[in-house]
Design a protein around this motif. Structure first.
Motif, PDB file in Angstrom:
ATOM      1  N   ALA A  34     -13.672  54.834  15.456  1.00 37.44           N
ATOM      2  CA  ALA A  34     -13.240  53.771  16.367  1.00 37.44           C
ATOM      3  C   ALA A  34     -12.432  52.714  15.618  1.00 37.44           C
ATOM      4  N   ASN A  35     -12.878  52.327  14.430  1.00 34.33           N
ATOM      5  CA  ASN A  35     -12.137  51.343  13.633  1.00 34.33           C
ATOM      6  C   ASN A  35     -10.737  51.852  13.304  1.00 34.33           C
ATOM      7  N   ARG A  36     -10.644  53.131  12.956  1.00 38.50           N
ATOM      8  CA  ARG A  36      -9.337  53.719  12.656  1.00 38.50           C
ATOM      9  C   ARG A  36      -8.465  53.779  13.907  1.00 38.50           C
ATOM     10  N   HIS A  37      -9.078  54.097  15.040  1.00 37.56           N
ATOM     11  CA  HIS A  37      -8.329  54.141  16.303  1.00 37.56           C
ATOM     12  C   HIS A  37      -7.755  52.760  16.636  1.00 37.56           C
ATOM     13  N   VAL A  38      -8.561  51.730  16.496  1.00 34.55           N
ATOM     14  CA  VAL A  38      -8.103  50.376  16.807  1.00 34.55           C
ATOM     15  C   VAL A  38      -7.007  49.951  15.829  1.00 34.55           C
ATOM     16  N   SER A  39      -7.151  50.291  14.560  1.00 35.48           N
ATOM     17  CA  SER A  39      -6.103  49.953  13.583  1.00 35.48           C
ATOM     18  C   SER A  39      -4.787  50.640  13.930  1.00 35.48           C
ATOM     19  N   ALA A  40      -4.867  51.920  14.283  1.00 39.66           N
ATOM     20  CA  ALA A  40      -3.654  52.657  14.671  1.00 39.66           C
ATOM     21  C   ALA A  40      -3.069  52.092  15.959  1.00 39.66           C
ATOM     22  N   ALA A  41      -3.936  51.726  16.899  1.00 40.09           N
ATOM     23  CA  ALA A  41      -3.466  51.148  18.162  1.00 40.09           C
ATOM     24  C   ALA A  41      -2.761  49.824  17.911  1.00 40.09           C
ATOM     25  N   ARG A  42      -3.320  49.027  17.035  1.00 40.34           N
ATOM     26  CA  ARG A  42      -2.718  47.726  16.706  1.00 40.34           C
ATOM     27  C   ARG A  42      -1.310  47.917  16.137  1.00 40.34           C
ATOM     28  N   GLU A  43      -1.166  48.885  15.245  1.00 41.11           N
ATOM     29  CA  GLU A  43       0.157  49.181  14.677  1.00 41.11           C
ATOM     30  C   GLU A  43       1.124  49.666  15.760  1.00 41.11           C
ATOM     31  N   ARG A  44       0.642  50.528  16.639  1.00 38.27           N
ATOM     32  CA  ARG A  44       1.501  51.059  17.703  1.00 38.27           C
ATOM     33  C   ARG A  44       1.917  49.943  18.662  1.00 38.27           C
ATOM     34  N   PHE A  45       0.998  49.056  19.003  1.00 38.18           N
ATOM     35  CA  PHE A  45       1.336  47.943  19.894  1.00 38.18           C
ATOM     36  C   PHE A  45       2.357  47.005  19.257  1.00 38.18           C
ATOM     37  N   ALA A  46       2.293  46.819  17.957  1.00 43.56           N
ATOM     38  CA  ALA A  46       3.295  45.984  17.274  1.00 43.56           C
ATOM     39  C   ALA A  46       4.679  46.593  17.462  1.00 43.56           C
ATOM     40  N   VAL A  47       4.765  47.910  17.346  1.00 50.77           N
ATOM     41  CA  VAL A  47       6.047  48.596  17.572  1.00 50.77           C
ATOM     42  C   VAL A  47       6.478  48.446  19.028  1.00 50.77           C
ATOM     43  N   CYS A  48       5.550  48.613  19.945  1.00 56.97           N
ATOM     44  CA  CYS A  48       5.867  48.479  21.379  1.00 56.97           C
ATOM     45  C   CYS A  48       6.370  47.074  21.711  1.00 56.97           C
ATOM     46  N   LEU A  49       5.731  46.056  21.132  1.00 52.81           N
ATOM     47  CA  LEU A  49       6.188  44.689  21.373  1.00 52.81           C
ATOM     48  C   LEU A  49       7.604  44.496  20.838  1.00 52.81           C
ATOM     49  N   ALA A  50       7.874  45.036  19.673  1.00 56.98           N
ATOM     50  CA  ALA A  50       9.232  44.933  19.106  1.00 56.98           C
ATOM     51  C   ALA A  50      10.238  45.661  19.990  1.00 56.98           C
ATOM     52  N   ASP A  51       9.836  46.801  20.547  1.00 58.51           N
ATOM     53  CA  ASP A  51      10.717  47.571  21.427  1.00 58.51           C
ATOM     54  C   ASP A  51      11.030  46.832  22.730  1.00 58.51           C
ATOM     55  N   ILE A  52      10.126  45.992  23.153  1.00 58.33           N
ATOM     56  CA  ILE A  52      10.344  45.220  24.385  1.00 58.33           C
ATOM     57  C   ILE A  52      11.432  44.175  24.163  1.00 58.33           C
ATOM     58  N   VAL A  53      11.410  43.525  23.032  1.00 59.75           N
ATOM     59  CA  VAL A  53      12.352  42.443  22.753  1.00 59.75           C
ATOM     60  C   VAL A  53      13.751  42.981  22.472  1.00 59.75           C
ATOM     61  N   GLU A  54      13.835  44.034  21.712  1.00 57.24           N
ATOM     62  CA  GLU A  54      15.136  44.548  21.281  1.00 57.24           C
ATOM     63  C   GLU A  54      16.107  44.863  22.422  1.00 57.24           C
ATOM     64  N   PRO A  55      15.718  45.680  23.410  1.00 53.86           N
ATOM     65  CA  PRO A  55      16.709  46.046  24.432  1.00 53.86           C
ATOM     66  C   PRO A  55      16.853  45.016  25.561  1.00 53.86           C
ATOM     67  N   GLU A  56      16.202  43.840  25.391  1.00 52.29           N
ATOM     68  CA  GLU A  56      16.324  42.810  26.427  1.00 52.29           C
ATOM     69  C   GLU A  56      15.808  43.293  27.780  1.00 52.29           C
ATOM     70  N   LEU A  57      14.613  43.829  27.799  1.00 58.01           N
ATOM     71  CA  LEU A  57      14.015  44.298  29.042  1.00 58.01           C
ATOM     72  C   LEU A  57      13.665  43.131  29.954  1.00 58.01           C
ATOM     73  N   THR A  58      13.673  43.375  31.261  1.00 59.25           N
ATOM     74  CA  THR A  58      13.190  42.384  32.220  1.00 59.25           C
ATOM     75  C   THR A  58      11.669  42.311  32.091  1.00 59.25           C
ATOM     76  N   PRO A  59      11.034  41.258  32.594  1.00 60.09           N
ATOM     77  CA  PRO A  59       9.564  41.205  32.540  1.00 60.09           C
ATOM     78  C   PRO A  59       8.898  42.410  33.206  1.00 60.09           C
ATOM     79  N   ASP A  60       9.407  42.864  34.345  1.00 62.92           N
ATOM     80  CA  ASP A  60       8.815  44.045  34.984  1.00 62.92           C
ATOM     81  C   ASP A  60       8.939  45.278  34.098  1.00 62.92           C
ATOM     82  N   GLU A  61      10.087  45.462  33.473  1.00 67.24           N
ATOM     83  CA  GLU A  61      10.291  46.598  32.571  1.00 67.24           C
ATOM     84  C   GLU A  61       9.400  46.467  31.338  1.00 67.24           C
ATOM     85  N   ALA A  62       9.221  45.243  30.872  1.00 70.84           N
ATOM     86  CA  ALA A  62       8.377  45.011  29.692  1.00 70.84           C
ATOM     87  C   ALA A  62       6.921  45.354  29.998  1.00 70.84           C
TER      88      ALA A  62
END
Length: 160
Positions: A34-62
């Motif tokens: 579970a600890n490893r899953h949460v660590s991997a999830a945290r890393e993946r979410f950081a990438v997802c957050l960066a992906d939201i900002v880069e292409p200038e998504l609308t809030p609904d798309e984000a």
């Protein structure tokens, strides 16, 4: 799916005795997973957050992107997520890791919303509500889906 030490050893391709050299019981093993899953999830979410900002998504798309990311993180493989959700002890360490990941998501999404013109207070409140709703809905969708097709249908219902 029940987790037994024998089954864990079999899946890992090691002997039960080898597992006991490193872990006291199956709950220690599950907690580590579970600890490893949460660590991997945290890393993946950081990438997802960066992906939201880069292409200038609308809030609904984000939001849609966050939902899709959360489902990806929690459903590969689905059986593993079920096991973690059903059998892992909620230790203080695990709770802190999950809360830390959620704080990261709230702050990251809040920054995104502020970059789209939301005031700091509105962005933080909207972000907290969004992350909490996504978390609750995604866990229900993943836990209640019996097949990959049902997961796709339920995912689409959540993001609409």
């Amino acid at each position: 799916m029940a987790a037994t030490t024998n089954r864990i050893a079999d899946e890992a391709g090691v002997s039960v005795g080898s597992l006991y050299q490193y872990f006291g019981d199956k709950y220690e093993i599950l907690s580590e997973l579970a600890n490893r899953h949460v660590s991997a999830a945290r890393e993946r979410f950081a990438v997802c957050l960066a992906d939201i900002v880069e292409p200038e998504l609308t809030p609904d798309e984000a939001v849609r992107s966050l939902v899709e990311c959360a489902i990806e993180v929690n459903s590969n493989p689905r059986e593993f997520f079920h096991l973690l959700y059903d059998q892992v002890p909620r230790t203080p360490e695990l709770i802190e890791q999950v809360e830390g990941m959620n704080r990261q998501l709230v702050l990251g999404f809040s920054e995104y919303l502020q970059s789209r013109g939301f005031s700091a207070d509105d962005a933080l409140l909207t972000s907290r509500l969004t992350v909490t709703a996504v978390d609750g809905q995604v866990h229900r969708v993943v836990l209640e889906s019996d097949s990959p097709e049902e997961l796709r249908v339920r995912t689409e219902a959540v993001v609409r």
